[in-house]
Structure formats: C-alpha cells, structure tokens
Design an enzyme around this catalytic site. Structure first.
Site, PDB file in Angstrom:
ATOM      1  N   GLU A  53       0.943  -1.300   0.043  1.00  0.00           N
ATOM      2  CA  GLU A  53       0.052  -0.374   0.091  1.00  0.00           C
ATOM      3  C   GLU A  53       0.823   1.207  -0.138  1.00  0.00           C
ATOM      4  O   GLU A  53       1.541   1.817   1.286  1.00  0.00           O
ATOM      5  CB  GLU A  53      -0.986   0.030   1.244  1.00  0.00           C
ATOM      6  CG  GLU A  53      -1.929  -0.857   1.437  1.00  0.00           C
ATOM      7  CD  GLU A  53      -2.907  -1.900   2.787  1.00  0.00           C
ATOM      8  OE1 GLU A  53      -2.502  -0.530   3.519  1.00  0.00           O
ATOM      9  OE2 GLU A  53      -3.172  -2.446   3.247  1.00  0.00           O
ATOM     10  N   ALA A  83      -6.026  -3.922   0.883  1.00  0.00           N
ATOM     11  CA  ALA A  83      -6.612  -5.316   0.862  1.00  0.00           C
ATOM     12  C   ALA A  83      -4.732  -6.392   1.313  1.00  0.00           C
ATOM     13  O   ALA A  83      -4.486  -6.737   0.848  1.00  0.00           O
ATOM     14  CB  ALA A  83      -7.104  -5.971  -0.222  1.00  0.00           C
ATOM     15  N   GLU A  84      -4.637  -6.446   3.004  1.00  0.00           N
ATOM     16  CA  GLU A  84      -3.389  -7.264   2.613  1.00  0.00           C
ATOM     17  C   GLU A  84      -3.604  -8.425   3.463  1.00  0.00           C
ATOM     18  O   GLU A  84      -2.746  -9.192   2.396  1.00  0.00           O
ATOM     19  CB  GLU A  84      -3.379  -7.075   4.374  1.00  0.00           C
ATOM     20  CG  GLU A  84      -2.745  -5.412   4.957  1.00  0.00           C
ATOM     21  CD  GLU A  84      -4.338  -4.592   4.973  1.00  0.00           C
ATOM     22  OE1 GLU A  84      -3.790  -2.900   5.302  1.00  0.00           O
ATOM     23  OE2 GLU A  84      -5.217  -4.930   5.101  1.00  0.00           O
ATOM     24  N   PHE A 107       1.689  -0.540   8.303  1.00  0.00           N
ATOM     25  CA  PHE A 107       1.783  -1.153   9.878  1.00  0.00           C
ATOM     26  C   PHE A 107       1.260  -2.013  10.260  1.00  0.00           C
ATOM     27  O   PHE A 107       1.071  -3.242  10.021  1.00  0.00           O
ATOM     28  CB  PHE A 107       1.037  -0.061   9.891  1.00  0.00           C
ATOM     29  CG  PHE A 107       1.086   1.376   9.777  1.00  0.00           C
ATOM     30  CD1 PHE A 107       1.994   2.655  11.126  1.00  0.00           C
ATOM     31  CD2 PHE A 107       0.270   1.789   8.859  1.00  0.00           C
ATOM     32  CE1 PHE A 107       1.903   3.761  10.788  1.00  0.00           C
ATOM     33  CE2 PHE A 107       0.700   3.947   9.079  1.00  0.00           C
ATOM     34  CZ  PHE A 107       1.336   4.391   9.711  1.00  0.00           C
ATOM     35  N   PHE A 110      -1.508  -3.457  10.754  1.00  0.00           N
ATOM     36  CA  PHE A 110      -2.489  -3.782   9.652  1.00  0.00           C
ATOM     37  C   PHE A 110      -1.881  -4.817   9.133  1.00  0.00           C
ATOM     38  O   PHE A 110      -2.925  -5.337   7.751  1.00  0.00           O
ATOM     39  CB  PHE A 110      -1.970  -2.639   8.627  1.00  0.00           C
ATOM     40  CG  PHE A 110      -2.606  -1.445   8.586  1.00  0.00           C
ATOM     41  CD1 PHE A 110      -3.016  -0.587  10.668  1.00  0.00           C
ATOM     42  CD2 PHE A 110      -2.453  -0.182   7.592  1.00  0.00           C
ATOM     43  CE1 PHE A 110      -3.142   0.564  10.225  1.00  0.00           C
ATOM     44  CE2 PHE A 110      -3.201   1.080   7.981  1.00  0.00           C
ATOM     45  CZ  PHE A 110      -3.032   1.329   9.344  1.00  0.00           C
ATOM     46  N   TYR A 112      -2.552  -7.854  10.565  1.00  0.00           N
ATOM     47  CA  TYR A 112      -3.226  -9.264  10.985  1.00  0.00           C
ATOM     48  C   TYR A 112      -4.060  -9.771  10.037  1.00  0.00           C
ATOM     49  O   TYR A 112      -4.950 -11.066  10.419  1.00  0.00           O
ATOM     50  CB  TYR A 112      -4.075  -8.559  12.051  1.00  0.00           C
ATOM     51  CG  TYR A 112      -3.583  -8.312  13.559  1.00  0.00           C
ATOM     52  CD1 TYR A 112      -1.991  -9.201  13.492  1.00  0.00           C
ATOM     53  CD2 TYR A 112      -3.807  -7.450  13.731  1.00  0.00           C
ATOM     54  CE1 TYR A 112      -1.235  -8.308  14.649  1.00  0.00           C
ATOM     55  CE2 TYR A 112      -2.355  -6.684  15.180  1.00  0.00           C
ATOM     56  CZ  TYR A 112      -1.735  -7.003  15.201  1.00  0.00           C
ATOM     57  OH  TYR A 112      -0.542  -7.040  16.424  1.00  0.00           O
ATOM     58  N   PRO A 113      -5.271  -8.804   9.343  1.00  0.00           N
ATOM     59  CA  PRO A 113      -5.764  -9.595   7.854  1.00  0.00           C
ATOM     60  C   PRO A 113      -4.873 -10.240   7.514  1.00  0.00           C
ATOM     61  O   PRO A 113      -5.635 -11.257   6.202  1.00  0.00           O
ATOM     62  CB  PRO A 113      -6.382  -8.104   6.986  1.00  0.00           C
ATOM     63  CG  PRO A 113      -6.706  -7.077   7.694  1.00  0.00           C
ATOM     64  CD  PRO A 113      -4.980  -7.823   9.310  1.00  0.00           C
ATOM     65  N   HIS A 153      -2.029   1.503  14.529  1.00  0.00           N
ATOM     66  CA  HIS A 153      -0.463   2.059  14.312  1.00  0.00           C
ATOM     67  C   HIS A 153       0.567   1.392  14.810  1.00  0.00           C
ATOM     68  O   HIS A 153       1.821   1.654  14.410  1.00  0.00           O
ATOM     69  CB  HIS A 153      -0.018   3.207  14.024  1.00  0.00           C
ATOM     70  CG  HIS A 153      -1.496   3.930  12.671  1.00  0.00           C
ATOM     71  ND1 HIS A 153      -2.810   3.967  13.121  1.00  0.00           N
ATOM     72  CD2 HIS A 153      -1.414   4.224  11.702  1.00  0.00           C
ATOM     73  CE1 HIS A 153      -3.139   3.837  11.970  1.00  0.00           C
ATOM     74  NE2 HIS A 153      -2.501   4.685  10.691  1.00  0.00           N
TER      75      HIS A 153
END
Length: 358
Positions: A53, A83-84, A107, A110, A112-113, A153
């Site tokens: 991103e 969209a991780e 980060f 971010f 975790y997905p 963050h």
C-alpha cells in the site's frame, strides 16, 4: 523457536565489517539503509519485486521505497489495493512461480488481515510439498511503538510470528544491520518476517552505503540470521534485547556504568532462529540477566528467552532472570505511551533486583 548450531565469537560480525570497510565518511539513517538494500537487491536480481500500500509513487508512508518505482518501473515496485490478505496471497502465488516478492504491510496491526495467509500457506508450503515448493517472501512490517501512533499503528506482534514454525523472524536495531539483514532476508529461499522498528527509522550512523553494498556483494558480510551480537561488553549482568528496545538497553547500561555496574548488552537481531550460544555464553559469565522488550510480557518472546536461559544457564545464575516488557494491556494512546514502553529507569530497577546482596 529454533536455535542455530553454530555462532560466531562474541562481536565477530561487527569486527569483520570493520576490517572490510574503510573509515565511514558519510551518515545514513536506518530508513535510507533499508531503501538502499531494496534497491541493491532489485538491481542484482530481476526476480525481486516490491509491492504494498502506497509503496509506489509515494515511496511508502515512511519513504522506505522512495524512488524505486521511478528507477525500476511500475512492473517491479507498485501500489496495491488496501487488502492485506490479497497482498499476501498474491505474494504466495508469485513466489510459487519463481519470483521473489518483498511486501510491505505499512503498519504492524495492518498485517493481521493477512495473518491467515501467513500461517496457513507462507509458513507451511515447503512442508506441505515436502520441500518441492519454497517461498522466498520477505514480509516487511514497520512495527512497535515510540512514535505516538494511534490504535492499529503501534503494536508489537513478534510473538505471533515467532510461534509459527516455518518463518524466520528478524528485528534489526542498527543502520548497518538494517542493510545487511534485509539483503540477507531477500536472498533467503524461505519466508522472512522482517520487523522494522518505526522509532529507529530516523536514527543515524556513520556508514558508507556503497561500501556496505560492495561488502555484501563480495560475500564478505558475516551472516546475521541466527546470530546475536554483543552490543556492549560488561561483567556484572546481561541485558538481552532486540529491535526497538536495544537503544534503551544500551542507555540503561551507560547509566548503570555511572553507578559502578558493568552491564553487557546482547542485541539478538534474529528472533527465529535464536542464537542460544551467544546469549548463554554472556549469561554464564555475568551470572545475571534481564530481558527487555516492548511487547506485553505474558506468553511473549521475552518469556521464551527467559525459559531458554533458565534451562541452559541455571547453575551459573546468581538470581532469577527478570523481564522488563510492555504491560499486558492493549497498546495505549499516544499520551500514555511513555508509561507503557520499557524505560531506562524500569531497566535499572530490574537490575537492582538481581539479588546483589547474596
């Protein structure tokens, strides 16, 4: 966590670098060293790609990928949707087909997905295919605190990855290690979680990045994956740390010296694989140890380190191994961050509690 079967003599990595490099004539930041490592890796191997991103035209939130799109084109350094899980899934497919993707999660929280992809596929694919399919993926994660970031963050997520067999987990703390360890991670045939301490991005050292490149490309850089280093020599106690907590441990050791105590500081650099030999050699000499880490203490990397030291150094210990960690709470708001993070005072308090009277 796994351990290496071989480790260098104390401080040998830094000594070898000093021999191979002339007196540094320029200053570089941690962020610039990472940027140079990415650029040099992409230049030396056309299979290396960088995506995530805002890593393209913007150069990343922390400008780690600054200039890479202009230099290598949008085919090799490009932006992705927010969209991780998709980023990680795409990296898996690319790695299965001969590419060497480096992805940025932007980060720590971010990421975790994408965690299901990491645990179910990135970490397990070589085992699932009996070694026929290797995944040379580097997952770059700006992590930990110290920048006053809001929720999502600032987080210390290393334990999740360290507890997942199949992943190498690295956390550099110096400009020189940032360069060499990222180059080494990209060259690895297996997946690497590369944790970049956000608060260290602006730290500076006198290093010649061109010389670091020549040292690495010439095969003269000592291996750092699985190798801890003595960041400060001492005789009375050992502070064991990694990533963002290393400068704090060094500051505590300097403060302790003013009080007449000689404190050794171990910079782990590599969480998995873990260098038992360097850590235990130090603790057996000093007889006392404190583990310093930003993450919450319960079921943590710090807990694992304490267990390993207690098991291997029990008869050399003059006191139980202690920890100075973040508290077992969600990461606090920016105004409260300083109370949460390990500090020089908290570390010195722990050192004072190492049963010196006995």
């Amino acid at each position: 966590m796994t351990q290496t079967t071989e480790a260098p003599a104390r401080g040998i990595g830094d000594q070898a670098d000093a021999v191979a490099s002339p007196v540094p004539r320029s200053t570089s930041t941690f962020a610039k060293a990472l940027n140079a490592a990415l650029a040099d890796a992409m230049e030396s191997d056309a299979a290396v790609l960088m995506f995530g991103e805002d890593v393209g035209r913007l150069g990343g939130v922390f400008r780690i990928t600054d200039g890479l799109t202009a230099r290598f084109g949008e085919e090799r350094c490009f932006d992705t949707p927010l969209a991780e899980a998709g980023i990680m899934g795409m990296a898996v497919g690319m790695a299965m087909n001969g590419m060497k993707p480096v992805v940025e999660m932007q980060f720590d929280a971010f990421a975790y997905p994408a965690f299901e992809q990491v645990v179910s596929h990135v970490a397990k694919m070589p085992n699932r295919t009996r070694g026929k399919v290797r995944l040379p993926i580097v997952i770059r994660i700006p992590y930990a605190g110290g920048i006053g970031g809001v929720e999502h963050h600032c987080d210390s997520s290393e334990a999740y990855y360290a507890h997942t067999p199949g992943l190498t987990v690295l956390a550099p703390a110096t400009v020189r290690d940032a360069y060499f360890m990222l180059r080494e991670a990209i060259a690895s045939p297996d997946p690497v979680v590369f944790l970049e301490p956000k608060k260290l991005y602006w730290s500076k050292e006198e290093v010649d990045l061109a010389e670091l490149r020549r040292t690495y490309d010439g095969g003269q850089a000592p291996r750092r994956i699985g190798r801890a280093v003595v960041a400060r020599a001492g005789t009375d106690a050992t502070l064991i740390s990694y990533g963002p907590s290393v400068p704090t441990a060094l500051a505590a050791a300097a403060a302790a010296a003013e009080e007449g105590r000689s404190i050794e500081v171990i910079d782990l650099r590599s969480i998995v694989p873990f260098d038992d030999e360097t850590v235990c050699e130090s603790v057996r000499r000093t007889g006392r140890a404190v583990v310093v880490a930003e993450a919450p203490g319960f079921a943590s990397v710090a807990s694992e380190i304490v267990a390993r030291v207690q098991e291997r150094c029990f008869h050399s210990l003059a006191a139980p191994v202690l920890r100075v960690t973040g508290f077992d709470i969600p990461y606090p708001s920016p105004k409260l961050e300083r109370f949460y993070l390990p500090s020089v005072d908290r570390i010195l308090d722990a050192v004072d509690n190492l049963q010196w009277e006995d």
